[in-house]
Design a protein around this motif. Structure first.
Motif, PDB file in Angstrom:
ATOM      1  N   ASP A  49       0.858  -1.173   0.000  1.00 55.04           N
ATOM      2  CA  ASP A  49       0.000   0.000   0.000  1.00 55.04           C
ATOM      3  C   ASP A  49       0.903   1.234   0.000  1.00 55.04           C
ATOM      4  OD1 ASP A  49      -1.373   2.295   1.234  1.00 55.04           O
ATOM      5  OD2 ASP A  49      -3.021   0.911   1.558  1.00 55.04           O
ATOM      6  N   LEU A  50       0.830   2.033  -1.044  1.00 57.00           N
ATOM      7  CA  LEU A  50       1.701   3.195  -1.178  1.00 57.00           C
ATOM      8  C   LEU A  50       1.427   4.236  -0.096  1.00 57.00           C
ATOM      9  CD1 LEU A  50       3.970   4.536  -2.769  1.00 57.00           C
ATOM     10  CD2 LEU A  50       2.235   5.454  -4.321  1.00 57.00           C
ATOM     11  N   LEU A  51       0.173   4.438   0.264  1.00 56.71           N
ATOM     12  CA  LEU A  51      -0.133   5.402   1.325  1.00 56.71           C
ATOM     13  C   LEU A  51       0.456   4.957   2.663  1.00 56.71           C
ATOM     14  CD1 LEU A  51      -3.788   6.516   0.569  1.00 56.71           C
ATOM     15  CD2 LEU A  51      -1.649   7.702   0.072  1.00 56.71           C
ATOM     16  N   GLN A  52       0.349   3.669   2.964  1.00 58.76           N
ATOM     17  CA  GLN A  52       0.928   3.167   4.207  1.00 58.76           C
ATOM     18  C   GLN A  52       2.448   3.280   4.168  1.00 58.76           C
ATOM     19  OE1 GLN A  52      -0.849   2.050   7.086  1.00 58.76           O
ATOM     20  NE2 GLN A  52       1.197   2.543   7.818  1.00 58.76           N
ATOM     21  N   ALA A  53       3.037   2.983   3.016  1.00 56.23           N
ATOM     22  CA  ALA A  53       4.490   3.108   2.879  1.00 56.23           C
ATOM     23  C   ALA A  53       4.934   4.551   3.104  1.00 56.23           C
ATOM     24  CB  ALA A  53       4.934   2.623   1.499  1.00 56.23           C
ATOM     25  N   ALA A  54       4.158   5.509   2.584  1.00 62.55           N
ATOM     26  CA  ALA A  54       4.489   6.921   2.765  1.00 62.55           C
ATOM     27  C   ALA A  54       4.375   7.327   4.232  1.00 62.55           C
ATOM     28  CB  ALA A  54       3.579   7.783   1.891  1.00 62.55           C
ATOM     29  N   LYS A 103       7.278   5.924   6.079  1.00 62.70           N
ATOM     30  CA  LYS A 103       8.513   6.649   5.755  1.00 62.70           C
ATOM     31  C   LYS A 103       8.589   7.966   6.518  1.00 62.70           C
ATOM     32  CE  LYS A 103      12.329   7.216   3.452  1.00 62.70           C
ATOM     33  NZ  LYS A 103      13.489   6.356   3.574  1.00 62.70           N
ATOM     34  N   ILE A 104       7.459   8.652   6.646  1.00 59.47           N
ATOM     35  CA  ILE A 104       7.450   9.892   7.435  1.00 59.47           C
ATOM     36  C   ILE A 104       7.848   9.595   8.878  1.00 59.47           C
ATOM     37  CG2 ILE A 104       5.969  11.709   8.389  1.00 59.47           C
ATOM     38  CD1 ILE A 104       4.396  11.583   5.697  1.00 59.47           C
ATOM     39  N   ALA A 105       7.316   8.521   9.443  1.00 52.08           N
ATOM     40  CA  ALA A 105       7.657   8.138  10.815  1.00 52.08           C
ATOM     41  C   ALA A 105       9.144   7.801  10.935  1.00 52.08           C
ATOM     42  CB  ALA A 105       6.797   6.961  11.264  1.00 52.08           C
ATOM     43  N   LYS A 122      14.998   9.786  12.135  1.00 53.04           N
ATOM     44  CA  LYS A 122      16.311  10.148  11.582  1.00 53.04           C
ATOM     45  C   LYS A 122      16.613  11.638  11.718  1.00 53.04           C
ATOM     46  CE  LYS A 122      16.630   6.780   7.801  1.00 53.04           C
ATOM     47  NZ  LYS A 122      16.689   6.697   6.329  1.00 53.04           N
ATOM     48  N   TYR A 123      15.562  12.447  11.655  1.00 48.51           N
ATOM     49  CA  TYR A 123      15.718  13.900  11.642  1.00 48.51           C
ATOM     50  C   TYR A 123      14.956  14.535  12.804  1.00 48.51           C
ATOM     51  CZ  TYR A 123      17.505  13.223   6.908  1.00 48.51           C
ATOM     52  OH  TYR A 123      18.243  12.829   5.817  1.00 48.51           O
TER      53      TYR A 123
END
Length: 122
Positions: free
Chosen positions: A86-91, A94-96, A101-102
């Protein structure tokens, strides 16, 4: 505005009605993302920030920008489908990950990569 599932369904129906799935291998879809992203880049190539600020107000430029972004997005949806995620879940995931990381206290206002921040979590 359609939800993501409806959009994916329309996209797959469009593809299947044309018998294009045979051309949509993971490799070829990834290549297509790159090619469409290059077309997006081409819209800004050789233009300084002042020219881009003017162009963003031009309806013809905005339409081309809109279409190139849509092309990239649609190919990414097909890549995700072919990859089985699921691209939305992947996005969202990734934000999390990027939030880890930042950290705000180290990354705010900085363009440094996470490996160059103080207290590198990696």
């Amino acid at each position: 505005m359609p939800d993501i599932a409806t959009l994916i369904s329309k996209l797959e129906q469009f593809r299947d009605e044309r018998d294009w799935r045979q051309f949509h291998t993971l490799k070829d879809l990834a290549i297509s993302v790159s090619l469409e992203a290059a077309e997006l880049l081409e819209l800004t190539q050789w233009k300084d920030e002042a020219e881009l600020a003017r162009l963003k107000q031009d309806p013809a430029f905005r339409q081309r920008l809109r279409e190139e972004c849509a092309d990239v997005f649609l190919y990414l949806l097909l890549v995700a489908g072919e990859g089985g995620f699921d691209l939305l879940q992947a996005a969202e995931d990734k934000i999390a990950m990027n939030a880890q990381k930042y950290p705000v206290d180290q990354a705010r206002g900085s363009a440094r990569k996470y490996t160059a921040l103080d207290g590198d979590p990696a």
